[in-house]
Design a protein around this motif. Structure first.
Motif, short mmCIF file in Angstrom:
data_model
loop_
_atom_site.label_atom_id
_atom_site.label_comp_id
_atom_site.label_asym_id
_atom_site.label_seq_id
_atom_site.Cartn_x
_atom_site.Cartn_y
_atom_site.Cartn_z
N THR A 129 -6.08 6.83 8.93
CA THR A 129 -6.41 8.26 8.79
C THR A 129 -6.56 8.63 7.31
OG1 THR A 129 -4.06 8.80 8.77
CG2 THR A 129 -5.17 8.87 10.91
N LYS A 130 -7.02 9.86 7.06
CA LYS A 130 -7.22 10.34 5.69
C LYS A 130 -5.89 10.43 4.91
CE LYS A 130 -11.39 13.09 6.43
NZ LYS A 130 -11.95 14.47 6.42
N THR A 131 -4.86 10.90 5.59
CA THR A 131 -3.53 11.04 4.94
C THR A 131 -2.98 9.68 4.52
OG1 THR A 131 -2.55 11.04 7.17
CG2 THR A 131 -2.84 13.18 6.09
N GLU A 132 -3.16 8.66 5.38
CA GLU A 132 -2.69 7.30 5.05
C GLU A 132 -3.44 6.73 3.85
OE1 GLU A 132 -1.13 5.78 9.43
OE2 GLU A 132 -3.12 5.19 8.74
N ILE A 133 -4.76 6.97 3.80
CA ILE A 133 -5.58 6.48 2.67
C ILE A 133 -5.14 7.14 1.37
CG2 ILE A 133 -7.92 6.45 1.69
CD1 ILE A 133 -8.80 6.39 4.81
N GLN A 134 -4.89 8.48 1.39
CA GLN A 134 -4.43 9.21 0.20
C GLN A 134 -3.06 8.73 -0.27
OE1 GLN A 134 -4.55 13.33 1.24
NE2 GLN A 134 -6.76 13.52 0.93
N ALA A 135 -2.18 8.44 0.68
CA ALA A 135 -0.83 7.95 0.35
C ALA A 135 -0.90 6.60 -0.36
CB ALA A 135 0.01 7.85 1.61
N GLU A 136 -1.79 5.71 0.12
CA GLU A 136 -1.95 4.39 -0.51
C GLU A 136 -2.46 4.52 -1.94
OE1 GLU A 136 -4.35 1.78 1.80
OE2 GLU A 136 -2.80 1.44 3.31
N LYS A 137 -3.43 5.43 -2.16
CA LYS A 137 -3.96 5.66 -3.52
C LYS A 137 -2.87 6.16 -4.46
CE LYS A 137 -8.80 6.72 -2.46
NZ LYS A 137 -9.81 7.80 -2.40
N ARG A 139 0.36 5.65 -4.21
CA ARG A 139 1.28 4.54 -4.48
C ARG A 139 0.74 3.64 -5.58
NH1 ARG A 139 1.34 3.30 1.37
NH2 ARG A 139 2.59 4.96 2.29
N ARG A 140 -0.58 3.34 -5.51
CA ARG A 140 -1.18 2.46 -6.53
C ARG A 140 -1.08 3.08 -7.93
NH1 ARG A 140 -6.54 1.66 -2.98
NH2 ARG A 140 -5.65 0.27 -1.39
N THR A 141 -1.38 4.37 -8.04
CA THR A 141 -1.32 5.04 -9.35
C THR A 141 0.11 5.07 -9.90
OG1 THR A 141 -1.17 7.15 -8.14
CG2 THR A 141 -3.34 6.52 -9.02
N ASP A 142 1.09 5.31 -9.02
CA ASP A 142 2.50 5.32 -9.44
C ASP A 142 2.94 3.96 -9.96
OD1 ASP A 142 2.79 7.98 -8.80
OD2 ASP A 142 3.56 7.59 -6.79
N ARG A 143 2.50 2.90 -9.27
CA ARG A 143 2.86 1.54 -9.71
C ARG A 143 2.27 1.21 -11.08
NH1 ARG A 143 1.29 -1.04 -3.95
NH2 ARG A 143 3.16 -0.39 -2.80
N LYS A 144 1.02 1.63 -11.31
CA LYS A 144 0.36 1.40 -12.60
C LYS A 144 1.11 2.10 -13.74
CE LYS A 144 -4.45 0.61 -11.22
NZ LYS A 144 -5.81 1.17 -11.21
N LEU A 145 1.49 3.36 -13.50
CA LEU A 145 2.23 4.11 -14.52
C LEU A 145 3.57 3.45 -14.86
CD1 LEU A 145 1.59 7.74 -13.26
CD2 LEU A 145 0.94 6.89 -15.51
N LYS A 146 4.28 2.96 -13.84
CA LYS A 146 5.56 2.29 -14.05
C LYS A 146 5.39 1.03 -14.89
CE LYS A 146 8.19 3.90 -10.06
NZ LYS A 146 8.76 3.54 -8.76
N ARG A 147 4.32 0.25 -14.58
CA ARG A 147 4.07 -0.99 -15.35
C ARG A 147 3.79 -0.67 -16.82
NH1 ARG A 147 -0.23 -3.09 -11.05
NH2 ARG A 147 1.22 -3.59 -9.36
N GLU A 148 2.98 0.37 -17.06
CA GLU A 148 2.63 0.73 -18.44
C GLU A 148 3.86 1.19 -19.25
OE1 GLU A 148 -0.39 3.66 -18.10
OE2 GLU A 148 -1.94 2.24 -17.46
N THR A 149 4.69 1.98 -18.60
CA THR A 149 5.91 2.46 -19.29
C THR A 149 6.85 1.31 -19.62
OG1 THR A 149 6.82 2.97 -17.09
CG2 THR A 149 5.94 4.82 -18.38
N ARG A 150 6.98 0.34 -18.69
CA ARG A 150 7.84 -0.82 -18.95
C ARG A 150 7.30 -1.66 -20.11
NH1 ARG A 150 8.55 -2.67 -12.69
NH2 ARG A 150 10.05 -1.05 -12.09
N ARG A 151 5.98 -1.85 -20.15
CA ARG A 151 5.38 -2.62 -21.25
C ARG A 151 5.60 -1.94 -22.61
NH1 ARG A 151 -0.28 -3.60 -18.07
NH2 ARG A 151 0.45 -5.27 -16.68
#
Length: 433
Positions: A129-137, A139-151
């Motif tokens: 569904t649309k809500t599931e697709i938005q939730a996955e997007k 999650r991906r952006t949150d993971r990227k931000l976490k990686r950048e802050t750790r680096r």
């Protein structure tokens, strides 16, 4: 007696309260309910049944059993006994007329089963569904931000710039600024006295005549104050006791110390009866005639109560009348506010004046340092020949005290706890002749 039992008085109980429910007679109601339950257990209610169910018209004649002999009759009787069911057991048997009680469990709303089937089909198909697709997007952006802050955290700072250069800004430097909310008086200085005071123009190596004279006058005033204090102490102590010798002082000391000893002995020798008892006792003696009666005490109590009530009434009336004097109350409030503002202004003025002075921090009072002045004989024409006065360290120390940064101090005197032992060395002893 029978008439008395029959004409029994009815209890007058209010049935509208729970308290009276226990005393009401409900035997008739219980009997009726018990009879109704028995009917339901044994074939249903009689009132609800039809006449055909209750009554049977017996048209066939009764057939008497043909008894051939005594033994056959006895066997037939025993067989009937075995087949016959007891009445107590017959109540427990199933009655086809009474319908069984059915309670529906696990009720489902209409359309839930179909909805469940749709969800299962969608999961098997793999569509999202649309809500599931938005939730996955997200999650991906949150993971990227976490990686950048750790680096960034674990990365060493590397930048080419001149450490001693003047062109560098604060942003280029690898320094983290700590954020905090300082109080209002954080930036304020304790005093308005400058850290390095400009010396008097008369203290120059080649001063003007007027400036030099002003500095000498200032130093003279300081010395006059010191001599006045010394003279005051001398007049209070040494000037008064000039003529007295040590022997006379000892005599006066003995007389002063022994004063009052002879009088105390005389008092001890006398009997206690001779002394005035009224002076010794704290409270005066009570007479029986002056003692108050119970009636007098009660009267006093009543008078006190009346006074108290009168006072309370007076206070209540004053409070009630305060509504009519609202204008005067407003005036009083305005006058009070004006006084508060005036006091505030005075306080601010005082604080502004005190900022030029030194505050009292410790026990000691701050004393101004001695003026560094050269006499007319000591003045030199050139700076090279001039001898320096004072000490730089002492000057800075006194400046800190004057600015109320540290408390005024006095140099601690070194005291010995024991008396030094004096002896002669053998090498220094004079030779015996």
């Amino acid at each position: 007696m029978e008439n008395k039992q029959q004409t029994r008085k009815k209890l007058r109980i209010s049935k509208n309260k729970k308290k009276g429910w226990k005393k009401t007679d409900i035997t008739e109601v219980e009997e009726f309910l018990e009879d109704q339950r028995l009917q339901e257990r044994t074939g249903g209610l009689v009132a609800e049944k039809k006449d055909e169910q209750l009554f049977i018209v017996d048209k066939a004649p009764e057939e008497e059993p043909q008894i051939q002999n005594f033994f056959t009759f006895q066997r037939e009787k025993e067989r009937r006994k075995i087949q016959k069911i007891l009445k107590c057991h017959s109540h427990l048997q199933f009655d086809p007329r009474i319908k069984p009680a059915r309670i529906a469990h696990n009720l489902r709303k209409p359309g839930i089963e179909r909805r469940h089937e749709r969800v299962v089909e969608r999961i098997k198909s793999g569509k999202k569904t649309k809500t599931e697709i938005q939730a996955e997007k997200q999650r991906r952006t949150d993971r990227k931000l976490k990686r950048e802050t750790r680096r960034k955290e674990h990365r060493l700072f590397k930048k080419s710039y001149d450490l001693w250069g003047t062109e560098n800004t604060e942003e280029d430097l690898p320094v983290k600024k700590q954020k905090f909310n300082p109080p209002k008086h954080h930036r304020e200085k304790p005093t308005l006295v400058s850290a390095v005071e400009i010396p008097h123009p008369g203290a120059s190596y080649n001063p003007a005549f007027d400036d030099y004279q002003a500095l000498i006058e200032k130093a003279h005033n300081v010395e006059v104050k010191k001599t006045k204090i010394e003279k005051k102490i001398y007049n209070a102590l040494d000037a008064k006791f000039k003529s007295l010798d040590k022997a006379e002082l000892e005599k006066t000391w003995l007389t002063e110390m022994s004063a009052g000893l002879a009088d105390d002995d005389a008092v001890e020798d006398n009997d206690i009866g001779d002394l005035d008892l009224d002076k010794i006792s704290v409270n005066p003696p009570v007479q029986r005639e002056k003692k108050k009666t119970k009636i007098q005490r009660n009267k006093e109590k009543k008078l006190k109560q009346q006074e108290k009530l009168h006072h309370n009434d007076k206070v209540k009336k004053l409070r009630a009348n305060e509504i009519f004097r609202l204008k005067s109350i407003k005036k009083e409030v305005k006058e009070k506010e004006k006084k508060v503002e005036q006091k505030k202004e005075e306080r601010l003025k005082r604080e502004a004046k005190n900022k030029t002075k030194t505050r009292k921090i410790g026990k000691m009072k701050f004393e101004e340092p001695n003026l560094e002045i050269k006499l007319t004989d000591e003045l030199e024409g050139s700076l090279r020949l001039l001898k320096p006065e004072g000490h730089l360290f002492e000057d800075r120390f006194k400046s800190l005290q004057k600015r109320s940064i540290i408390e005024p101090r006095v140099q601690a005197r070194r005291t010995r706890k024991y008396k030094p032992k004096v002896f002669d060395k053998r090498s220094h002893r004079p030779e015996e002749t």
